[in-house]
Motif scaffolding. Structure first.
Motif, PDB file in Angstrom:
ATOM      1  N   GLU A 119      38.936  31.290  38.300  1.00  0.00           N
ATOM      2  CA  GLU A 119      38.791  30.470  39.506  1.00  0.00           C
ATOM      3  C   GLU A 119      38.983  28.955  39.282  1.00  0.00           C
ATOM      4  O   GLU A 119      39.692  28.318  40.067  1.00  0.00           O
ATOM      5  CB  GLU A 119      37.443  30.756  40.178  1.00  0.00           C
ATOM      6  CG  GLU A 119      37.352  30.123  41.548  1.00  0.00           C
ATOM      7  CD  GLU A 119      36.181  30.644  42.363  1.00  0.00           C
ATOM      8  OE1 GLU A 119      35.079  30.774  41.798  1.00  0.00           O
ATOM      9  OE2 GLU A 119      36.376  30.915  43.554  1.00  0.00           O
ATOM     10  N   PRO A 120      38.351  28.354  38.251  1.00  0.00           N
ATOM     11  CA  PRO A 120      38.526  26.898  38.092  1.00  0.00           C
ATOM     12  C   PRO A 120      39.994  26.506  37.895  1.00  0.00           C
ATOM     13  O   PRO A 120      40.431  25.466  38.399  1.00  0.00           O
ATOM     14  CB  PRO A 120      37.706  26.567  36.844  1.00  0.00           C
ATOM     15  CG  PRO A 120      36.780  27.713  36.656  1.00  0.00           C
ATOM     16  CD  PRO A 120      37.424  28.919  37.251  1.00  0.00           C
ATOM     17  N   LEU A 121      40.769  27.316  37.184  1.00  0.00           N
ATOM     18  CA  LEU A 121      42.192  27.007  37.005  1.00  0.00           C
ATOM     19  C   LEU A 121      42.917  27.101  38.338  1.00  0.00           C
ATOM     20  O   LEU A 121      43.724  26.242  38.696  1.00  0.00           O
ATOM     21  CB  LEU A 121      42.833  27.976  35.995  1.00  0.00           C
ATOM     22  CG  LEU A 121      42.396  27.861  34.537  1.00  0.00           C
ATOM     23  CD1 LEU A 121      43.137  28.884  33.675  1.00  0.00           C
ATOM     24  CD2 LEU A 121      42.658  26.459  33.994  1.00  0.00           C
ATOM     25  N   LEU A 122      42.603  28.144  39.088  1.00  0.00           N
ATOM     26  CA  LEU A 122      43.263  28.348  40.381  1.00  0.00           C
ATOM     27  C   LEU A 122      42.995  27.169  41.319  1.00  0.00           C
ATOM     28  O   LEU A 122      43.913  26.669  41.969  1.00  0.00           O
ATOM     29  CB  LEU A 122      42.774  29.660  41.018  1.00  0.00           C
ATOM     30  CG  LEU A 122      43.467  30.023  42.326  1.00  0.00           C
ATOM     31  CD1 LEU A 122      44.936  30.342  42.101  1.00  0.00           C
ATOM     32  CD2 LEU A 122      42.791  31.220  42.996  1.00  0.00           C
ATOM     33  N   ASN A 123      41.744  26.704  41.353  1.00  0.00           N
ATOM     34  CA  ASN A 123      41.404  25.605  42.261  1.00  0.00           C
ATOM     35  C   ASN A 123      42.160  24.328  41.912  1.00  0.00           C
ATOM     36  O   ASN A 123      42.652  23.629  42.797  1.00  0.00           O
ATOM     37  CB  ASN A 123      39.893  25.358  42.250  1.00  0.00           C
ATOM     38  CG  ASN A 123      39.143  26.487  42.949  1.00  0.00           C
ATOM     39  OD1 ASN A 123      39.754  27.252  43.717  1.00  0.00           O
ATOM     40  ND2 ASN A 123      37.863  26.631  42.681  1.00  0.00           N
ATOM     41  N   LEU A 141      42.637  34.428  44.203  1.00  0.00           N
ATOM     42  CA  LEU A 141      41.879  34.745  42.989  1.00  0.00           C
ATOM     43  C   LEU A 141      41.873  36.262  42.866  1.00  0.00           C
ATOM     44  O   LEU A 141      41.285  36.955  43.701  1.00  0.00           O
ATOM     45  CB  LEU A 141      40.445  34.223  43.128  1.00  0.00           C
ATOM     46  CG  LEU A 141      39.533  34.506  41.935  1.00  0.00           C
ATOM     47  CD1 LEU A 141      39.973  33.709  40.704  1.00  0.00           C
ATOM     48  CD2 LEU A 141      38.076  34.201  42.276  1.00  0.00           C
ATOM     49  N   SER A 142      42.556  36.775  41.853  1.00  0.00           N
ATOM     50  CA  SER A 142      42.692  38.232  41.760  1.00  0.00           C
ATOM     51  C   SER A 142      43.167  38.635  40.376  1.00  0.00           C
ATOM     52  O   SER A 142      43.747  37.829  39.640  1.00  0.00           O
ATOM     53  CB  SER A 142      43.712  38.703  42.808  1.00  0.00           C
ATOM     54  OG  SER A 142      43.936  40.086  42.700  1.00  0.00           O
ATOM     55  N   ASP A 143      42.932  39.874  40.045  1.00  0.00           N
ATOM     56  CA  ASP A 143      43.483  40.458  38.823  1.00  0.00           C
ATOM     57  C   ASP A 143      44.895  40.961  39.156  1.00  0.00           C
ATOM     58  O   ASP A 143      45.068  41.844  39.985  1.00  0.00           O
ATOM     59  CB  ASP A 143      42.573  41.612  38.390  1.00  0.00           C
ATOM     60  CG  ASP A 143      43.104  42.351  37.173  1.00  0.00           C
ATOM     61  OD1 ASP A 143      44.301  42.226  36.855  1.00  0.00           O
ATOM     62  OD2 ASP A 143      42.313  43.079  36.542  1.00  0.00           O
ATOM     63  N   GLY A 217      40.120  41.903  35.399  1.00  0.00           N
ATOM     64  CA  GLY A 217      38.978  41.370  36.146  1.00  0.00           C
ATOM     65  C   GLY A 217      39.141  39.899  36.467  1.00  0.00           C
ATOM     66  O   GLY A 217      40.075  39.248  35.996  1.00  0.00           O
ATOM     67  N   ILE A 218      38.180  39.346  37.254  1.00  0.00           N
ATOM     68  CA  ILE A 218      38.254  37.924  37.588  1.00  0.00           C
ATOM     69  C   ILE A 218      37.097  37.165  36.943  1.00  0.00           C
ATOM     70  O   ILE A 218      36.098  37.759  36.547  1.00  0.00           O
ATOM     71  CB  ILE A 218      38.299  37.670  39.112  1.00  0.00           C
ATOM     72  CG1 ILE A 218      37.039  38.191  39.783  1.00  0.00           C
ATOM     73  CG2 ILE A 218      39.540  38.262  39.743  1.00  0.00           C
ATOM     74  CD1 ILE A 218      36.907  37.704  41.204  1.00  0.00           C
ATOM     75  N   LYS A 219      37.245  35.843  36.852  1.00  0.00           N
ATOM     76  CA  LYS A 219      36.270  34.986  36.183  1.00  0.00           C
ATOM     77  C   LYS A 219      35.985  33.813  37.096  1.00  0.00           C
ATOM     78  O   LYS A 219      36.896  33.087  37.486  1.00  0.00           O
ATOM     79  CB  LYS A 219      36.912  34.500  34.856  1.00  0.00           C
ATOM     80  CG  LYS A 219      35.927  34.246  33.772  1.00  0.00           C
ATOM     81  CD  LYS A 219      36.646  34.090  32.428  1.00  0.00           C
ATOM     82  CE  LYS A 219      35.769  33.397  31.426  1.00  0.00           C
ATOM     83  NZ  LYS A 219      35.840  31.946  31.469  1.00  0.00           N
ATOM     84  N   LYS A 220      34.682  33.635  37.427  1.00  0.00           N
ATOM     85  CA  LYS A 220      34.319  32.612  38.426  1.00  0.00           C
ATOM     86  C   LYS A 220      34.077  31.229  37.848  1.00  0.00           C
ATOM     87  O   LYS A 220      33.995  30.256  38.600  1.00  0.00           O
ATOM     88  CB  LYS A 220      33.071  33.063  39.196  1.00  0.00           C
ATOM     89  CG  LYS A 220      33.339  34.240  40.125  1.00  0.00           C
ATOM     90  CD  LYS A 220      33.843  33.733  41.472  1.00  0.00           C
ATOM     91  CE  LYS A 220      33.919  34.861  42.474  1.00  0.00           C
ATOM     92  NZ  LYS A 220      34.477  34.394  43.749  1.00  0.00           N
ATOM     93  N   SER A 221      33.869  31.106  36.527  1.00  0.00           N
ATOM     94  CA  SER A 221      33.703  29.758  35.981  1.00  0.00           C
ATOM     95  C   SER A 221      34.127  29.717  34.527  1.00  0.00           C
ATOM     96  O   SER A 221      34.362  30.748  33.931  1.00  0.00           O
ATOM     97  CB  SER A 221      32.242  29.319  36.084  1.00  0.00           C
ATOM     98  OG  SER A 221      31.451  30.222  35.368  1.00  0.00           O
TER      99      SER A 221
END
Ligand code: SAH
Length: 221
Positions: A119-123, A141-143, A217-221
């Motif tokens: 997520e931080p990279l995507l933002n 934000l997705s796998d 999977g996804i990663k939020k931070s």
């Protein structure tokens, strides 16, 4: 970032960028549209300020979260291969990372969908793409194993992370006549071009490459 910072100075100036373009030509990149977009895209805004002076070297660089911004030659090569059969309407990118490949592709295709699992990279990537006023890109934000089914099928798919085996979800989301370009493998990876004809997928193995792994999977931070 203001217009002056976008334009760059010294190690980020247009003159420095032009030297990179010359090197890409020498390494065999021929598509003039790709070279033009790479010449006009400020790669230094996709990396930390501390590394900005290296932005126009032909190397990958760290972008945090254990990931890297791809080497300019590889970005150019993959973009050229993706566009080699003609213009593309609907393209999926897996592994947005810094958003640099996104910024190179966006002006060259009609519509671009980009997925990233961190997520931080995507933002950060989203902000940069907005700043460059590239308005034909959607992010999620997705796998990437699952592609992005609702917006597909895609006449072009590009991935910046290497799976050991090409995910079926991505193969299924290619149009007939569609093209996919991605690194495949574990310790030894190759760039692979997949073309779809009906229910046949043809794979062509190209040069050896070195990408981060395609994770789950996804990663939020
Ligand atoms: N072209 C990008 C490359 C970034 S590195 C750039 O130049 O900045 C590859 C990216 O793929 C990383 O950000 C990583 O988090 C992402 N990635 C790896 N596995 C993924 C997956 N299963 N789904 C989505 N993104 C993935």
């Amino acid at each position: 970032m203001n217009d002056q910072q976008l334009a760059g100075i010294g190690m980020t100036s247009q003159r420095t960028r032009n030297r990179l373009i010359q090197r890409l030509r020498e390494r065999g990149i021929e598509n003039q549209q790709v070279l033009d977009v790479m010449a006009s895209t400020p790669r230094h805004i996709f990396i930390d300020e501390a590394l900005a002076h290296r932005a126009y070297e032909d190397t990958s660089l760290p972008i945090g979260n254990g990931q890297t911004i791809s080497q300019p030659y590889i970005v150019a090569k993959m973009t050229e291969l993706l566009l080699a059969a003609g213009p593309l309407n609907n393209v999926l990118e897996v592994g947005t990372g810094s958003g640099y490949q996104t910024a190179i592709l966006a002006p060259l295709v009609k519509r671009l969908y980009s997925v990233e699992r961190i997520e931080p990279l995507l933002n950060k990537a989203k902000q940069r793409i907005r700043q460059l006023r590239l308005n034909n890109v959607s992010f999620k934000l997705s796998d990437g194993h699952w592609g992005w089914e609702q917006s597909g099928p895609y006449d072009g798919i590009i991935a910046a992370a290497a799976p050991e085996k090409i995910p079926q979800g991505l193969l299924d989301q290619m149009t007939e006549g569609g093209r996919m370009i991605l690194p495949v493998g574990g310790e030894n990876q190759s760039l692979v071009l997949v073309t779809r004809n009906g229910d046949q997928w043809q794979r062509t193995v190209l040069e050896e490459v070195n990408f981060v792994p395609f994770l789950t999977g996804i990663k939020k931070s």
